[in-house]
Design a protein around this motif. Structure first.
Motif, PDB file in Angstrom:
ATOM      1  N   GLN A 158       0.826  -1.200   0.000  1.00 52.17           N
ATOM      2  CA  GLN A 158       0.000   0.000   0.000  1.00 52.17           C
ATOM      3  C   GLN A 158       0.863   1.253   0.000  1.00 52.17           C
ATOM      4  OE1 GLN A 158      -3.402   0.523  -0.038  1.00 52.17           O
ATOM      5  NE2 GLN A 158      -3.644  -1.634  -0.549  1.00 52.17           N
ATOM      6  N   SER A 161       2.237   1.788  -3.372  1.00 50.02           N
ATOM      7  CA  SER A 161       1.213   2.339  -4.259  1.00 50.02           C
ATOM      8  C   SER A 161       1.036   3.840  -4.031  1.00 50.02           C
ATOM      9  CB  SER A 161      -0.116   1.612  -4.026  1.00 50.02           C
ATOM     10  OG  SER A 161      -1.145   2.169  -4.818  1.00 50.02           O
ATOM     11  N   SER A 164       3.956   5.631  -5.532  1.00 47.22           N
ATOM     12  CA  SER A 164       3.835   5.649  -6.987  1.00 47.22           C
ATOM     13  C   SER A 164       2.822   6.684  -7.456  1.00 47.22           C
ATOM     14  CB  SER A 164       3.443   4.253  -7.484  1.00 47.22           C
ATOM     15  OG  SER A 164       3.239   4.244  -8.873  1.00 47.22           O
ATOM     16  N   ASP A 165       1.745   6.869  -6.686  1.00 49.97           N
ATOM     17  CA  ASP A 165       0.701   7.816  -7.081  1.00 49.97           C
ATOM     18  C   ASP A 165       1.077   9.263  -6.797  1.00 49.97           C
ATOM     19  OD1 ASP A 165      -0.849   5.708  -7.915  1.00 49.97           O
ATOM     20  OD2 ASP A 165      -2.030   5.592  -6.063  1.00 49.97           O
TER      21      ASP A 165
END
Length: 276
Positions: A158, A161, A164-165
């Motif tokens: 998580q 992620s 990355s976002d």
């Protein structure tokens, strides 16, 4: 062994034990064992079987029942979270989108007037509130893993992620696999990390960002560092930086420590337990 199998074992073992004992007693032990002695031995044998086999089965039954109740409670909580996420999306999020469309229209009509700056401030506020609402929806829909080791791996995934976002070029060094966080702790920790990275992306103008996590179950820390322009003054007192105040409040409510150190060229946000 399933819950149903355990119940049947508890019912059948005493019956089979008594039946087998009575068969052996009458077929083979009658010349050697009196009727009174046999009658006394029957409850003793049932008691020994209950103490050894049935007590273990009862513990297994209680464990299976507790697991079922916990799973049911987790499912109810997740359904409530999903319902709240849908309500946020269908209500507040769509209303904010409509408001942003209207402010854009007002901004075009008031371009070049004395109210242009005010409209831009309103647009900025609406955009930031919409971002926080979408973050809340994403956090509500996050489903943590129930197992211990998968929890650590799910949390790391998580965080990856989120990185990355928000800041795809950030370097990540995650060494918290020995720390087990509850579902609530995971959600709150992810929210803190997301806000810290969004703050870096929006304000820091950094070329290098690091996310480092280390420690064990007794003391751990997560650092978000950047080489940006730094923060002038106390960011926790600035009116337009309420995200950091919310992050600090989240950490304190969970019993964690929150530290913020910022100078030109280096800013570090630290969240942890028993920080040195």
């Amino acid at each position: 062994m399933s819950y149903k199998q355990i119940k049947w074992m508890i019912l059948l073992i005493p019956t089979l034990t008594v039946g087998l004992w009575e068969y052996i007693r009458h077929q083979f032990l009658m010349p050697y064992l009196s009727m009174d002695a046999g009658n006394w031995l029957t409850p003793v044998i049932v008691y020994l079987v209950s103490v050894t086999l049935l007590s273990r089965l009862f513990r297994m039954l209680e464990g299976a029942r507790a697991a079922l109740e916990q799973e049911r409670a987790s499912k109810t909580a997740l359904e409530a979270r999903d319902q709240l996420a849908r309500e946020l999306h269908d209500g507040i999020s769509q209303s904010l989108f409509l408001l942003s469309v209207k402010t854009d229209k007002a901004g075009r009509s008031l371009a070049g007037t004395s109210h242009e700056q005010d409209i831009r401030e309103i647009q900025k506020t609406v955009h930031e509130v919409n971002t926080y609402v979408r973050q809340s929806i994403a956090q509500l829909r996050y489903v943590p893993s129930p197992a211990a080791d998968p929890e650590a791996m799910a949390l790391q995934a998580q965080v990856e992620s989120i990185v990355s976002d928000t800041v795809p070029d950030a370097h990540m060094d995650w060494n918290l696999t020995e720390v087990v966080f509850s579902a609530k702790e995971q959600v709150e920790l992810l929210a803190c990390i997301r806000e810290a990275l969004l703050n870096v992306r929006k304000h820091a103008q950094a070329t290098k960002v690091e996310v480092q996590a280390e420690g064990n179950a007794s003391h751990w820390s997560i650092h978000i560092r950047d080489n940006g322009i730094g923060i002038q003054g106390d960011p926790l007192l600035l009116k337009d930086r309420y995200g950091l105040r919310i992050t600090k409040e989240r950490a304190e409510q969970m019993g964690w420590e929150f530290q913020l150190d910022s100078t030109a060229g280096k800013t570090q946000i630290t969240i942890g337990k028993e920080l040195s």
